[in-house]
Design a protein around this motif. Structure first.
Motif, PDB file in Angstrom:
ATOM      1  N   THR A  47      39.640  43.238  47.450  1.00 61.01           N
ATOM      2  CA  THR A  47      39.787  42.591  46.137  1.00 61.01           C
ATOM      3  C   THR A  47      39.614  41.081  46.241  1.00 61.01           C
ATOM      4  O   THR A  47      38.901  40.466  45.440  1.00 61.01           O
ATOM      5  CB  THR A  47      41.159  42.929  45.544  1.00 61.01           C
ATOM      6  OG1 THR A  47      41.281  44.361  45.437  1.00 61.01           O
ATOM      7  CG2 THR A  47      41.318  42.314  44.167  1.00 61.01           C
ATOM      8  N   PHE A  48      40.245  40.456  47.240  1.00 61.36           N
ATOM      9  CA  PHE A  48      40.148  38.999  47.357  1.00 61.36           C
ATOM     10  C   PHE A  48      38.783  38.557  47.879  1.00 61.36           C
ATOM     11  O   PHE A  48      38.393  37.415  47.645  1.00 61.36           O
ATOM     12  CB  PHE A  48      41.263  38.470  48.255  1.00 61.36           C
ATOM     13  CG  PHE A  48      42.550  38.224  47.526  1.00 61.36           C
ATOM     14  CD1 PHE A  48      42.775  37.023  46.879  1.00 61.36           C
ATOM     15  CD2 PHE A  48      43.522  39.211  47.448  1.00 61.36           C
ATOM     16  CE1 PHE A  48      43.954  36.804  46.181  1.00 61.36           C
ATOM     17  CE2 PHE A  48      44.697  39.002  46.761  1.00 61.36           C
ATOM     18  CZ  PHE A  48      44.925  37.793  46.118  1.00 61.36           C
ATOM     19  N   GLN A  49      38.064  39.416  48.569  1.00 62.76           N
ATOM     20  CA  GLN A  49      36.699  39.055  48.958  1.00 62.76           C
ATOM     21  C   GLN A  49      35.793  38.950  47.739  1.00 62.76           C
ATOM     22  O   GLN A  49      34.799  38.224  47.756  1.00 62.76           O
ATOM     23  CB  GLN A  49      36.135  40.100  49.942  1.00 62.76           C
ATOM     24  CG  GLN A  49      36.703  40.015  51.348  1.00 62.76           C
ATOM     25  CD  GLN A  49      36.252  38.763  52.091  1.00 62.76           C
ATOM     26  OE1 GLN A  49      35.247  38.147  51.746  1.00 62.76           O
ATOM     27  NE2 GLN A  49      37.006  38.366  53.109  1.00 62.76           N
ATOM     28  N   ARG A  50      36.150  39.668  46.656  1.00 59.43           N
ATOM     29  CA  ARG A  50      35.360  39.607  45.432  1.00 59.43           C
ATOM     30  C   ARG A  50      35.877  38.544  44.463  1.00 59.43           C
ATOM     31  O   ARG A  50      35.093  37.857  43.824  1.00 59.43           O
ATOM     32  CB  ARG A  50      35.358  40.959  44.715  1.00 59.43           C
ATOM     33  CG  ARG A  50      34.685  42.079  45.481  1.00 59.43           C
ATOM     34  CD  ARG A  50      34.499  43.305  44.585  1.00 59.43           C
ATOM     35  NE  ARG A  50      35.748  43.740  43.990  1.00 59.43           N
ATOM     36  CZ  ARG A  50      36.546  44.646  44.525  1.00 59.43           C
ATOM     37  NH1 ARG A  50      36.220  45.209  45.681  1.00 59.43           N
ATOM     38  NH2 ARG A  50      37.673  45.002  43.920  1.00 59.43           N
ATOM     39  N   GLN A  51      37.214  38.404  44.359  1.00 59.44           N
ATOM     40  CA  GLN A  51      37.794  37.562  43.315  1.00 59.44           C
ATOM     41  C   GLN A  51      38.194  36.173  43.802  1.00 59.44           C
ATOM     42  O   GLN A  51      38.189  35.227  43.021  1.00 59.44           O
ATOM     43  CB  GLN A  51      39.032  38.260  42.719  1.00 59.44           C
ATOM     44  CG  GLN A  51      38.759  39.653  42.181  1.00 59.44           C
ATOM     45  CD  GLN A  51      37.976  39.638  40.890  1.00 59.44           C
ATOM     46  OE1 GLN A  51      37.824  38.601  40.267  1.00 59.44           O
ATOM     47  NE2 GLN A  51      37.448  40.786  40.489  1.00 59.44           N
ATOM     48  N   PHE A  52      38.610  36.023  45.052  1.00 59.98           N
ATOM     49  CA  PHE A  52      39.015  34.763  45.686  1.00 59.98           C
ATOM     50  C   PHE A  52      40.343  34.236  45.146  1.00 59.98           C
ATOM     51  O   PHE A  52      41.182  33.794  45.918  1.00 59.98           O
ATOM     52  CB  PHE A  52      37.924  33.692  45.536  1.00 59.98           C
ATOM     53  CG  PHE A  52      36.668  33.999  46.297  1.00 59.98           C
ATOM     54  CD1 PHE A  52      36.587  33.754  47.662  1.00 59.98           C
ATOM     55  CD2 PHE A  52      35.568  34.544  45.664  1.00 59.98           C
ATOM     56  CE1 PHE A  52      35.433  34.042  48.365  1.00 59.98           C
ATOM     57  CE2 PHE A  52      34.408  34.841  46.358  1.00 59.98           C
ATOM     58  CZ  PHE A  52      34.346  34.592  47.722  1.00 59.98           C
ATOM     59  N   VAL A  53      40.568  34.240  43.836  1.00 57.65           N
ATOM     60  CA  VAL A  53      41.812  33.726  43.253  1.00 57.65           C
ATOM     61  C   VAL A  53      42.323  34.754  42.248  1.00 57.65           C
ATOM     62  O   VAL A  53      41.576  35.203  41.373  1.00 57.65           O
ATOM     63  CB  VAL A  53      41.592  32.371  42.559  1.00 57.65           C
ATOM     64  CG1 VAL A  53      42.872  31.908  41.886  1.00 57.65           C
ATOM     65  CG2 VAL A  53      41.123  31.325  43.550  1.00 57.65           C
ATOM     66  N   LEU A  54      43.624  35.120  42.390  1.00 56.07           N
ATOM     67  CA  LEU A  54      44.222  36.106  41.492  1.00 56.07           C
ATOM     68  C   LEU A  54      45.680  35.756  41.260  1.00 56.07           C
ATOM     69  O   LEU A  54      46.378  35.308  42.187  1.00 56.07           O
ATOM     70  CB  LEU A  54      44.135  37.525  42.078  1.00 56.07           C
ATOM     71  CG  LEU A  54      42.771  38.214  42.094  1.00 56.07           C
ATOM     72  CD1 LEU A  54      42.849  39.484  42.912  1.00 56.07           C
ATOM     73  CD2 LEU A  54      42.311  38.528  40.691  1.00 56.07           C
ATOM     74  N   THR A  55      46.140  35.974  40.036  1.00 56.29           N
ATOM     75  CA  THR A  55      47.574  35.920  39.781  1.00 56.29           C
ATOM     76  C   THR A  55      48.192  37.263  40.148  1.00 56.29           C
ATOM     77  O   THR A  55      47.494  38.277  40.259  1.00 56.29           O
ATOM     78  CB  THR A  55      47.849  35.607  38.308  1.00 56.29           C
ATOM     79  OG1 THR A  55      47.306  36.667  37.497  1.00 56.29           O
ATOM     80  CG2 THR A  55      47.202  34.278  37.915  1.00 56.29           C
ATOM     81  N   LEU A  56      49.504  37.255  40.340  1.00 51.00           N
ATOM     82  CA  LEU A  56      50.170  38.510  40.684  1.00 51.00           C
ATOM     83  C   LEU A  56      50.025  39.523  39.551  1.00 51.00           C
ATOM     84  O   LEU A  56      49.861  40.722  39.794  1.00 51.00           O
ATOM     85  CB  LEU A  56      51.652  38.239  40.974  1.00 51.00           C
ATOM     86  CG  LEU A  56      52.484  39.460  41.366  1.00 51.00           C
ATOM     87  CD1 LEU A  56      51.922  40.127  42.611  1.00 51.00           C
ATOM     88  CD2 LEU A  56      53.942  39.071  41.577  1.00 51.00           C
ATOM     89  N   SER A  57      50.052  39.059  38.311  1.00 54.57           N
ATOM     90  CA  SER A  57      49.886  39.968  37.175  1.00 54.57           C
ATOM     91  C   SER A  57      48.513  40.623  37.199  1.00 54.57           C
ATOM     92  O   SER A  57      48.387  41.841  37.010  1.00 54.57           O
ATOM     93  CB  SER A  57      50.084  39.198  35.867  1.00 54.57           C
ATOM     94  OG  SER A  57      49.812  40.021  34.755  1.00 54.57           O
ATOM     95  N   GLU A  58      47.462  39.851  37.441  1.00 59.20           N
ATOM     96  CA  GLU A  58      46.114  40.410  37.486  1.00 59.20           C
ATOM     97  C   GLU A  58      45.938  41.326  38.690  1.00 59.20           C
ATOM     98  O   GLU A  58      45.273  42.360  38.613  1.00 59.20           O
ATOM     99  CB  GLU A  58      45.092  39.272  37.515  1.00 59.20           C
ATOM    100  CG  GLU A  58      43.642  39.714  37.582  1.00 59.20           C
ATOM    101  CD  GLU A  58      43.167  40.438  36.340  1.00 59.20           C
ATOM    102  OE1 GLU A  58      42.086  41.044  36.387  1.00 59.20           O
ATOM    103  OE2 GLU A  58      43.894  40.401  35.322  1.00 59.20           O
ATOM    104  N   LEU A  59      46.549  40.968  39.815  1.00 58.96           N
ATOM    105  CA  LEU A  59      46.442  41.805  41.016  1.00 58.96           C
ATOM    106  C   LEU A  59      47.093  43.161  40.772  1.00 58.96           C
ATOM    107  O   LEU A  59      46.557  44.200  41.176  1.00 58.96           O
ATOM    108  CB  LEU A  59      47.098  41.093  42.197  1.00 58.96           C
ATOM    109  CG  LEU A  59      47.055  41.838  43.533  1.00 58.96           C
ATOM    110  CD1 LEU A  59      45.624  42.074  43.980  1.00 58.96           C
ATOM    111  CD2 LEU A  59      47.812  41.067  44.603  1.00 58.96           C
ATOM    112  N   LYS A  60      48.230  43.167  40.093  1.00 59.84           N
ATOM    113  CA  LYS A  60      48.877  44.451  39.804  1.00 59.84           C
ATOM    114  C   LYS A  60      48.050  45.275  38.820  1.00 59.84           C
ATOM    115  O   LYS A  60      48.000  46.501  38.916  1.00 59.84           O
ATOM    116  CB  LYS A  60      50.277  44.204  39.259  1.00 59.84           C
ATOM    117  CG  LYS A  60      51.246  43.661  40.297  1.00 59.84           C
ATOM    118  CD  LYS A  60      52.695  43.770  39.871  1.00 59.84           C
ATOM    119  CE  LYS A  60      53.015  42.891  38.695  1.00 59.84           C
ATOM    120  NZ  LYS A  60      54.460  42.918  38.373  1.00 59.84           N
TER     121      LYS A  60
END
Length: 668
Positions: free
Chosen positions: A529-542
């Motif tokens: 997921t982080f290889q695609r998005q690089f930056v995520l909030t915990l809400s978006e990650l969940k």
């Protein structure tokens, strides 16, 4: 005065308006001819004009001696147009296409703003234009060729039919009487055809082999949009499910199985129904994008399909919360017209006077009990849909229900004792598995912590120590709903850890369990997921994690439960860091939305640029591009190209109102 001195008069020109040619002057344009190739030197053979209609027809010669001219084609065209015999009416008297015709079309009817100008000996003479015409080649000679061809075919057919009629008459005369011969001649001369002797091949075959009496029975006529069950069962299973759900809209799973037949595998049907329908109160409701395809629109208001799907999803979601929905409330939230909202409700509900709209089918508790894995996956999907609806319709989180009733019984139907009984039953079913899992974990911890040959004495703990250890092991499960709340910490009225057997298997794993299948699967998801998005909030990650769970098959290891702490620890262990973004004091972001994680090291050349950018946002909530570019240049020691700056900004940030924010930190 200063402006006049800077711009002095250089020359004065006398302008004369000539009207002698005002009613006869035309401007000819040749839009299909380059400006460098004029018709000035080409002989003009004839011209025709209709002054009132402003139509002009010109005939110009073609240079047949030019090396680019195909003589064989010119002869063939002349032959097709004029035929073999040349006379005065022939289009091409030289038996060669040696001329072409141009026909005009009027470009504008108002020519009062146009004039032709001539500058001579310091005088400018203007003459108004009467018309502006565009001349294009005419292909009327092709129409003449087609007419000649049709005439030749008609003549040939007439001759052949006359010869055949004469031969038939001669053959009949040999074997029939004079009276019959005269009768046939009269029939042929009057042009009346004997329809009994003129049959198509299919009709002739039908006369030779007439259908049986059973086939001649009238078949029941069905509407064009109705497919019989016999025809339906010839289709693939996925198409059968889709057609049935699209026509019925709402259906219990038991009814679907009875329509598909006893030989169909229920597991395959479960897999197929989840692609075209959503679970609402234990029943299946067809998805909105099945009823409203991408390029369609509302027949009432013309609203595009995307808006219709969003509004219908809101209605479906409302029915997961309650058996009753009020149409005015739906229209006020979705901003759709009353006819569209009524269509949504008629798909899945029935109107009750002075009460509202009630869900069409009763709650199917039997399906909920038999298929908990499917219910959990549908719960994950509804959670993600709820998050999207909150953002689109700006729903207040305090007024949002805490729990989706689509996977539990409707309000007031399940008592507290029944919930406790269900929890106990589940605990007994999972007790043996959890005991083995706990014993295996204890052995792993003992093997990793104890030196070889050393035995540790185990003493019973006091009740206080047991309570403390149990309190440490029991951890709050992950809040997978956007609104959070008590129901995520309680399962049917009991703590989540105790509802499945007492030990905190759903909580954060103890030390030494990083190599378990659950940890490995979670680590793989986080890294991808982080290889695609690089930056995520915990809400978006969940939210992404819930969608990932919904795509997994039933019984997958990740369904055992993941806590917030376990998810965050996995993110930090995967080469990411938490960025403490200084949100403004008046921000409406939830605590999960204020927790921002970013990929710190990925092994590529842009790691240094990304780290500098993340350090900037650890001190600033929003930044201008020129500040980012100057800081990158200062830290990297070289001027970065626009492409490099655009790449790091696209990976980590979004632009809004001329400012740049980290992804997920902009509040709508």
């Amino acid at each position: 005065m200063a402006n006049e001195e800077d711009d002095p008069v250089v020359q004065e020109i006398d302008v004369y308006l000539a009207k002698s040619l005002a009613e006869k002057l035309y401007l000819f344009q040749y839009p299909v001819r380059p400006a460098s190739m004029t018709y000035d030197d080409i002989p003009h053979l004839s011209a025709k004009i209709k002054p009132k209609q402003q139509k002009v027809e010109l005939e110009m010669a073609i240079d047949t001696l030019n090396p680019n001219y195909c003589r064989s084609k010119g002869e063939q065209i002349a032959l097709n147009v004029d035929g073999a015999c040349a006379d005065e009416t022939s289009t091409y008297s030289s038996k060669l296409m040696d001329k072409q015709t141009f026909c005009s079309s009027q470009t504008t009817t108002n020519t009062s703003r146009y004039a032709a100008a001539l500058y001579r000996q310091g005088e400018l003479h203007l003459t108004p234009l009467h018309g502006i015409l565009q001349l294009r080649p005419s292909f009327s000679y092709l129409d003449k060729a087609d007419a000649k061809h049709r005439e030749r075919e008609a003549a040939n057919e007439g001759d052949s039919s006359q010869d055949e009629a004469e031969e038939d008459v001669k053959q009949i005369t040999d074997s029939r009487s004079e009276h019959e011969r005269q009768y046939l001649l009269c029939q042929g001369s009057s042009g009346v055809e004997n329809t009994e002797l003129i049959k198509s091949p299919s009709e002739y075959l039908m006369m030779l082999m007439p259908p049986s009496q059973e086939e001649e029975k009238e078949k029941p006529v069905a509407p064009s949009n109705v497919l019989s069950m016999a025809q339906l069962r010839t289709l693939p299973l996925a198409d059968q499910i889709k057609i049935l759900m699209k026509n019925v809209k709402v259906m219990p799973f038991a009814n679907l199985m009875s329509l598909l037949g006893p030989s169909v595998d229920s597991v395959a049907v479960l897999r197929g129904i989840q692609k075209v329908a959503m679970l609402v109160q234990g029943n299946w409701v067809v998805k909105s994008d099945i009823l409203y395809p991408k390029d369609s629109s509302s027949p009432h208001s013309g609203v595009p399909a995307e808006v219709l799907c969003r509004g219908r999803d809101f209605v479906m979601w409302k029915f997961t919360q309650s058996r009753w929905v009020v149409r005015k409330e739906v229209a006020a939230v979705t901003k759709l017209c009353a006819e569209d909202v009524k269509d949504f409700l008629e798909h899945m509900a029935v109107v009750r006077i002075n009460k509202g709209w009630e869900f069409l089918l009763p709650y199917d508790g039997e399906f909920i009990r038999k298929h908990p894995d499917v219910v959990q996956r549908q719960h994950m999907l509804w959670t993600s849909i709820q998050a999207k609806l909150e953002k689109v319709y700006n729903l207040v989180k305090e007024t949002m229900p805490k729990k989706l009733d689509g996977q539990s019984g409707p309000t007031g139907l399940v008592s507290g004792d029944q919930r406790v009984q269900v929890a106990k039953t589940k605990a007994q079913q999972n007790h043996a598995f959890l005991e083995r899992e706990l014993q295996r974990r204890k052995e792993q911890i003992r093997a990793s912590a104890v030196l070889p040959g050393v035995r540790i004495k185990e003493e019973p703990m006091s009740e206080e120590e047991e309570d403390e250890q149990e309190g440490e092991e029991e951890e709050e499960p992950m809040d997978t709903s956007p609104s959070g709340g008590l129901n995520n910490r309680l399962a049917n009225g009991l703590p989540a850890g105790r509802a499945v057997g007492g030990d905190s298997f759903n909580g954060h794993p103890p030390p030494g369990c990083a190599n378990t299948p659950v940890a490995r699967e979670l680590r793989a998801f986080v890294e991808a997921t982080f290889q695609r998005q690089f930056v995520l909030t915990l809400s978006e990650l969940k939210r992404l994690f819930n969608l990932h769970l919904a795509s997994l098959p039933p019984g997958h290891t990740l369904f055992s439960g993941i806590s917030d702490r376990m998810l965050q620890d996995t993110v930090l262990a995967a080469g990411c860091k938490q960025i403490l973004v200084p949100f403004p004091p008046q921000t409406a972001a939830s605590p999960d939305e204020q927790k921002v994680f970013a990929l710190w090291e990925s092994g590529d050349m842009s790691d240094q640029h990304r780290q500098v950018l993340l350090e900037i946002f650890s001190k600033n909530y929003r930044v201008r591009r020129n500040m980012i570019q100057s800081r990158l240049t200062q830290e990297c020691g070289e001027d970065l190209s626009k492409q490099e700056v655009d790449k790091v900004l696209k990976d980590c940030c979004v632009s809004h109102g001329g400012m740049w924010y980290l992804k997920g930190t902009v509040q709508s």
